[in-house]
Every structure is written in structure tokens, then in C-alpha cells.
Design a protein around this motif. Sequence first.
Motif, PDB file in Angstrom:
ATOM      1  N   PRO A   2      -5.285  11.235  24.357  1.00  0.00           N
ATOM      2  CA  PRO A   2      -4.253  11.075  25.388  1.00  0.00           C
ATOM      3  C   PRO A   2      -4.367   9.761  26.170  1.00  0.00           C
ATOM      4  O   PRO A   2      -3.360   9.133  26.480  1.00  0.00           O
ATOM      5  N   SER A   3      -5.593   9.340  26.473  1.00  0.00           N
ATOM      6  CA  SER A   3      -5.741   8.102  27.235  1.00  0.00           C
ATOM      7  C   SER A   3      -5.294   6.898  26.416  1.00  0.00           C
ATOM      8  O   SER A   3      -4.712   5.952  26.957  1.00  0.00           O
ATOM      9  N   TRP A   6      -1.502   6.865  26.462  1.00  0.00           N
ATOM     10  CA  TRP A   6      -1.058   6.417  27.778  1.00  0.00           C
ATOM     11  C   TRP A   6      -1.233   4.910  27.916  1.00  0.00           C
ATOM     12  O   TRP A   6      -0.346   4.202  28.389  1.00  0.00           O
ATOM     13  N   ARG A   7      -2.393   4.397  27.496  1.00  0.00           N
ATOM     14  CA  ARG A   7      -2.689   2.964  27.616  1.00  0.00           C
ATOM     15  C   ARG A   7      -1.748   2.136  26.749  1.00  0.00           C
ATOM     16  O   ARG A   7      -1.245   1.088  27.173  1.00  0.00           O
ATOM     17  N   VAL A  16       4.764   3.828  33.200  1.00  0.00           N
ATOM     18  CA  VAL A  16       3.832   4.946  33.351  1.00  0.00           C
ATOM     19  C   VAL A  16       3.343   5.068  34.795  1.00  0.00           C
ATOM     20  O   VAL A  16       2.440   5.848  35.071  1.00  0.00           O
ATOM     21  N   SER A  37      -7.442   0.849  22.794  1.00  0.00           N
ATOM     22  CA  SER A  37      -7.119   2.203  22.329  1.00  0.00           C
ATOM     23  C   SER A  37      -7.610   2.418  20.902  1.00  0.00           C
ATOM     24  O   SER A  37      -8.180   3.468  20.590  1.00  0.00           O
ATOM     25  N   VAL A 111      -0.093  12.618  35.753  1.00  0.00           N
ATOM     26  CA  VAL A 111      -0.042  12.443  34.296  1.00  0.00           C
ATOM     27  C   VAL A 111      -1.171  11.534  33.828  1.00  0.00           C
ATOM     28  O   VAL A 111      -1.868  11.837  32.857  1.00  0.00           O
ATOM     29  N   MET A 112      -1.377  10.415  34.529  1.00  0.00           N
ATOM     30  CA  MET A 112      -2.453   9.502  34.136  1.00  0.00           C
ATOM     31  C   MET A 112      -3.809  10.203  34.204  1.00  0.00           C
ATOM     32  O   MET A 112      -4.617  10.110  33.274  1.00  0.00           O
ATOM     33  N   CYS A 115      -4.291  12.507  31.353  1.00  0.00           N
ATOM     34  CA  CYS A 115      -4.561  11.782  30.097  1.00  0.00           C
ATOM     35  C   CYS A 115      -6.004  11.297  30.021  1.00  0.00           C
ATOM     36  O   CYS A 115      -6.586  11.232  28.942  1.00  0.00           O
ATOM     37  N   TYR A 116      -6.584  10.956  31.159  1.00  0.00           N
ATOM     38  CA  TYR A 116      -7.953  10.434  31.176  1.00  0.00           C
ATOM     39  C   TYR A 116      -9.013  11.519  31.373  1.00  0.00           C
ATOM     40  O   TYR A 116     -10.191  11.296  31.110  1.00  0.00           O
TER      41      TYR A 116
END
Length: 148
Positions: A2-3, A6-7, A16, A37, A111-112, A115-116
Motif C-alpha cells: 500500500p505504501s 500511495w508513493r 494524495v 517503491s 489514508v496515508m 497505507c504506511y
Amino acid sequence: MPSGIWRIAMGIGIPVGFNTTGWDIPGWFSAMCIAMSLATEGLTLLTLGLVKPWGEVVPGWIPLIGGKRVAPLAAVIPALLGAAVVMLLTIPRAGGFGGAQGAPTGPALVVMNACYAPLLLWGPLLVVVTLSYYRRRLMRSSHGARPR
């Protein structure tokens, strides 16, 4: 995963929540986000070597070293160092980037952080899997067993 998604989204200009005004998008910043990523995902896949047969014997299709046994410490030392790095990078930032200039707020921050959040588990779980790998390899070598 997920991170990384997102990245990459941030790097290619999908909003974002970060204020990316003045950042090199598309450009150097985009390439850095994608490279980070891909590197993270590649290292994550290496973790599978601690639970798969190719973590004990190098697959035959790899030139020069294919078919050779993996020395346990050749997997254990990098894995434990990686776990330490992941924990040093993630645990101090467990609260997210809230309050940093240009950082997401409100739902975008939620959300961020979601993801992290899995990265917080990666370091400690990598330690557990690495110790299990080491223990399993020690037991096999002390009994003279060969990996499958």
C-alpha cells in the motif's frame, strides 16, 4: 504494497493530500518515488526467501551460483539489518506526517497513515521470520539433513 502504491500515486501527480507545488512532477521526484517503491517491493519479495526453498538453495537458473546452498548467515545478517533499518525508519514516524508543512490533513492523512501502517509490522515480523529461518537451518545442519 500500500505504501508503494500511495508513493507512486503522489510521484505521478495524483492528489494524495501532500502539497506538491514546486516539486519536480513529472520529473526527478517522480522517478525517485517509483524507484523507492520498486526497491521496497523487491526487498519485500526477498523476505520470501526465508520461508521458500530458494532461500536455502539458489535456483538453478541463476548464473554462476545456481544450485549452491545459501549460507544461513548470508540470509540472516542482511535480513536482521533490514529489519533494524525498517524499524528505525518507521517506528519514530508512527504518528504520520501530521503537522509537517504541506503534509496531508483530514481524510487524506488517514489514508496515508493506513497505507504506511503495515510497515510498522514489517520490521518486527521480519525479525521473527529470520529467527525461525536461522533456527530451522541450524537444526537441519546439526542433523545433516539436506534442503528439499
